[in-house]
Design an enzyme around this catalytic site. Structure first.
Site, PDB file in Angstrom:
ATOM      1  N   ASP A 101      16.983 -16.397  -8.433  1.00  0.00           N
ATOM      2  CA  ASP A 101      17.995 -16.493  -9.480  1.00  0.00           C
ATOM      3  C   ASP A 101      18.857 -17.716  -9.186  1.00  0.00           C
ATOM      4  OD1 ASP A 101      19.708 -15.529 -11.642  1.00  0.00           O
ATOM      5  OD2 ASP A 101      18.968 -13.527 -11.122  1.00  0.00           O
ATOM      6  N   ASP A 209      20.406 -18.469 -14.592  1.00  0.00           N
ATOM      7  CA  ASP A 209      21.480 -17.651 -15.145  1.00  0.00           C
ATOM      8  C   ASP A 209      22.297 -18.426 -16.185  1.00  0.00           C
ATOM      9  OD1 ASP A 209      22.975 -15.037 -14.499  1.00  0.00           O
ATOM     10  OD2 ASP A 209      24.600 -16.490 -14.345  1.00  0.00           O
ATOM     11  N   GLU A 270      17.935 -18.152 -18.864  1.00  0.00           N
ATOM     12  CA  GLU A 270      18.644 -17.086 -19.578  1.00  0.00           C
ATOM     13  C   GLU A 270      19.597 -17.754 -20.561  1.00  0.00           C
ATOM     14  OE1 GLU A 270      21.643 -13.280 -18.910  1.00  0.00           O
ATOM     15  OE2 GLU A 270      22.021 -15.213 -17.978  1.00  0.00           O
ATOM     16  N   HIS A 342      18.968  -6.173 -15.347  1.00  0.00           N
ATOM     17  CA  HIS A 342      20.122  -5.572 -14.668  1.00  0.00           C
ATOM     18  C   HIS A 342      21.369  -5.550 -15.546  1.00  0.00           C
ATOM     19  CE1 HIS A 342      20.452  -9.839 -14.352  1.00  0.00           C
ATOM     20  NE2 HIS A 342      21.719  -9.724 -13.992  1.00  0.00           N
ATOM     21  N   ASP A 343      21.293  -6.111 -16.752  1.00  0.00           N
ATOM     22  CA  ASP A 343      22.447  -6.156 -17.661  1.00  0.00           C
ATOM     23  C   ASP A 343      22.305  -5.212 -18.859  1.00  0.00           C
ATOM     24  OD1 ASP A 343      23.647  -8.221 -16.167  1.00  0.00           O
ATOM     25  OD2 ASP A 343      22.631  -9.773 -17.340  1.00  0.00           O
TER      26      ASP A 343
HETATM   27  C1  GLC Z   1      24.121 -13.398 -16.423  1.00  0.00           C
HETATM   28  C2  GLC Z   1      23.738 -12.314 -15.441  1.00  0.00           C
HETATM   29  C3  GLC Z   1      24.856 -11.314 -15.360  1.00  0.00           C
HETATM   30  C4  GLC Z   1      26.083 -12.028 -14.859  1.00  0.00           C
HETATM   31  C5  GLC Z   1      26.423 -13.251 -15.721  1.00  0.00           C
HETATM   32  C6  GLC Z   1      27.361 -14.147 -15.001  1.00  0.00           C
HETATM   33  O1  GLC Z   1      24.231 -12.926 -17.706  1.00  0.00           O
HETATM   34  O2  GLC Z   1      22.515 -11.743 -15.815  1.00  0.00           O
HETATM   35  O3  GLC Z   1      24.535 -10.232 -14.533  1.00  0.00           O
HETATM   36  O4  GLC Z   1      27.176 -11.151 -14.858  1.00  0.00           O
HETATM   37  O5  GLC Z   1      25.286 -14.034 -16.008  1.00  0.00           O
HETATM   38  O6  GLC Z   1      26.724 -14.728 -13.885  1.00  0.00           O
END
Ligand code: GLC
Ligand code: CA
Length: 616
Positions: A101, A209, A270, A342-343
């Site tokens: 990540d 991320d 992402e 995980h979100d």
């Molecule tokens: C992404 C991650 C999330 C995190 C956010 C800030 O969306 O998947 O878990 O809180 O970024 O890093």
């Protein structure tokens, strides 16, 4: 995409590990790298090709590791760099790959870069982050004097006041996650250097991320008020989502980090808020940006004014969304496919039916429909077992900063916590107590907010992986950092591993289908029956081979009104989630018009048929 362009990740399946919740080897209640090592054979048996590890770097853990204080080490809670090297070698020895990540929109406020930056206005690293004075004409630190009206994703303002220098720093996420200033070339080269360091160590790529937030409009204009929940804050996202230099930055990253390496690497960005048109640019192989993106449209179709005001799920909306993405990236670019991470709350509890009666059927249906789209599927730990949302009694059972901040803001009558007209949670019951809707602006009570958290909190994804029916689900020998779901007594890897009718075995079959049939990776996609409210149906085709994928998103028997249903009904049935041999004709008590259809689906049934395409 022509087949000369076919690359290895089109027929790969990625498995996401959230280290904190996967497996605890040293008995402190928190998952770790040696725990992952101990489970590699399970993952190999499942058949996945790539493992993605959520952050295991040193971190104050304000946002569960997405706040990194050192990019080139391992947090002692998860192990050591030596544990990592061993894990990587053992992943490779089993023919799998490992991606990390990459969290570089922001660092922790305890990262040395930020510690230098906050030393004062004249520190050489001051400009590595976004520092601004108060709003014109206002006193620094006064209420409402923040440089812009932007909301943070975790409630409250996106700006934090620094008393010592009289300036504010930007944090799109928590106060402990200051945003890096990608306008500064030193920041960019420091990030690229770190990425090369991991690739040289042998990792196989990165999940990036919120990578479409790294380019901000440097004028930092105020956002429109009223679109982020009902808070008084403005929506800054038009000025930081896919900002002015985003393509330039990603192309530069490619050139400085990935170009010229002959290893088979994977990059996935992402990208909240990304559109199909933008995604095509990001993933066009000729542009050298990223291999694929995580888009958010389908995991927001049940959001109201925000995620904690969910609306009812409608299958036609889901199909419309997937259909547009499949069409938009058909010729150029590539999709990633996911229900969970995980979100997100667990998909079987969200779009399926997690009751004892239908959990297995709806979980296998959801997996089947997703995996047979065009794109690279991602399995989030426990999804392959049909794990459900967690059980949370009170706010004390939640751990996630987003949930805790939301709860505090909602009960204080701030932000978007106030119930909205037509809020479906108003008629859900929380712990047996009926929840009554308040009007907008009125303060919600504890049970209304808890009902929203139970349904949408990220903690639903973060309960410990259910390995066995034993104590702590076999995750740890100690009390885990977050509560285990009591259903681990029946829903667990040990019980499912050898059971041919389990969700696990079904996922194995799905993954194997992708590996053995090129039509899954490379075939064209055609959505069928877009307006049908229960049936998800689509065609895949490669050369003369044609597949029909069917799923019934309901507990009622439904007919599949396809013109060539009779022909399909006699085609080869490749995969289903009911025992084969059971009659699948129309039920005798079916209403007359339905009886004429040749294809029927039972409750939460999915089926995959194959035939040779009829001549056009
Ligand atoms: C992404 C991650 C999330 C995190 C956010 C800030 O969306 O998947 O878990 O809180 O970024 O890093
Ligand atoms: Ca541990």
């Amino acid at each position: 995409m022509s087949s000369s362009r076919a690359t290895w990740w089109q027929s790969a399946v990625v498995y996401q590990i959230y280290p904190r919740s996967f497996c605890d080897a040293n008995g402190d209640g928190i998952g770790d790298l040696p725990g992952i090592l101990a489970r590699l054979d399970y993952l190999r048996h499942l058949g996945v090709d790539v493992l993605w590890l959520s952050p295991m770097f040193p971190s104050p853990q304000d946002d569960a590791g997405y706040d990194i204080s050192n990019y080139t080490d391992v947090d002692p809670v998860f192990g050591s760099l030596a544990d990592f090297d061993l894990l990587l070698a053992e992943v490779h020895r089993r023919g799998m790959k490992l991606v990390l990540d990459l969290v570089v929109n922001h660092t922790s406020d305890e990262h040395p870069w930020f510690e230098a930056s906050r030393r004062g206005r004249h520190d050489p690293q001051r400009d590595w982050y976004w520092w601004r004075g108060p709003r014109a004409g206002m006193a620094a630190g006064a209420p409402g004097a923040e440089p812009t009206n932007w909301a943070s994703a975790f409630s409250g303002s996106a700006w934090q006041f620094d008393e010592a220098s009289g300036e504010y720093y930007l944090h799109l996420f928590s106060r402990k996650q200051p945003d890096l200033n990608w306008e500064n070339p030193q920041v960019r080269s420091a990030v690229y250097r770190m990425m090369r360091w991991w690739l040289d160590r042998g990792v196989d790529g990165f999940r990036m991320d919120v990578i479409n937030m790294i380019s901000k409009d440097p004028r930092l204009p105020d956002g429109i008020v009223g679109s982020v929940g009902s808070s008084g804050f403005g929506d800054g996202s038009p000025f930081y989502i896919c900002g002015p230099r985003i393509h330039e930055f990603l192309q530069e990253m490619y050139a400085q980090v990935f170009a010229g390496r002959d290893a088979q690497l994977l990059t996935v960005g992402e990208m909240p808020g990304v559109t199909v048109e933008q995604a095509r640019l990001f993933t066009d192989p000729d542009r050298h940006e990223v291999d694929m993106v995580f888009q958010f449209e389908h995991v927001q179709i049940d959001h109201g004014i925000d995620k904690f005001h969910p609306t009812a799920f409608r299958l036609v909306d889901l199909k419309a969304s997937f259909g547009r993405w499949q069409a938009g990236l058909a010729e150029v670019g590539w999709n990633s496919l996911y229900w969970n991470n995980h979100d997100q709350p667990r998909v079987v509890s969200r779009f399926g039916d997690d009751s004892d009666r239908y959990r297995v059927r709806s979980a296998t249906l959801l997996g089947t429909v997703l995996h047979l789209h065009r794109g690279t599927p991602y399995v989030y730990q426990g999804e392959e077992l049909g794990m459900t949302n967690g059980v949370f009694g009170s706010i004390a059972d939640f751990r996630d900063i987003e949930s805790l901040n939301y709860y505090a803001a909602a009960l204080a009558g701030e932000g978007s916590g106030a119930p909205q007209p037509g809020d479906p949670l108003a008629d859900e019951t929380a712990g047996g107590t009926a929840v009554t809707a308040a009007g907008p602006g009125r303060q919600p009570d504890d049970s209304t907010v808890l009902a929203a958290l139970r349904r949408m909190s990220r903690d639903n994804a973060r309960t410990p992986m259910q390995w066995t029916a034993g104590p702590h689900a076999g995750f740890s020998s100690a009390e885990p950092w977050i509560g285990v779901n009591p259903n681990h007594r029946t829903v667990n890897a040990e019980a499912e591993y050898a059971d041919p009718d389990s969700v696990y075995s079904h996922y194995r079959r799905l993954i194997a289908l992708r590996h053995s049939h090129p039509v899954v990776a490379r075939g064209s996609f055609t959505m069928l029956l877009p307006d049908h409210e229960q049936v998800y149906a689509f065609l895949r085709q490669l050369d003369a081979e044609q597949w029909l994928v069917l799923g019934n998103f309901s507990a009622a028997d439904v007919a599949v009104p396809l013109p060539d249903a009779a022909d399909w009904a006699s085609a080869e049935l490749l995969l289903g989630n009911y025992p084969t041999g059971e009659a699948i004709g129309s039920p005798p008590d079916a209403p007359a018009p339905a009886r004429s259809a040749e294809l029927w689906l039972r409750a939460w049934e999915c089926r995959v048929y194959r035939r040779t395409a009829p001549p056009a």
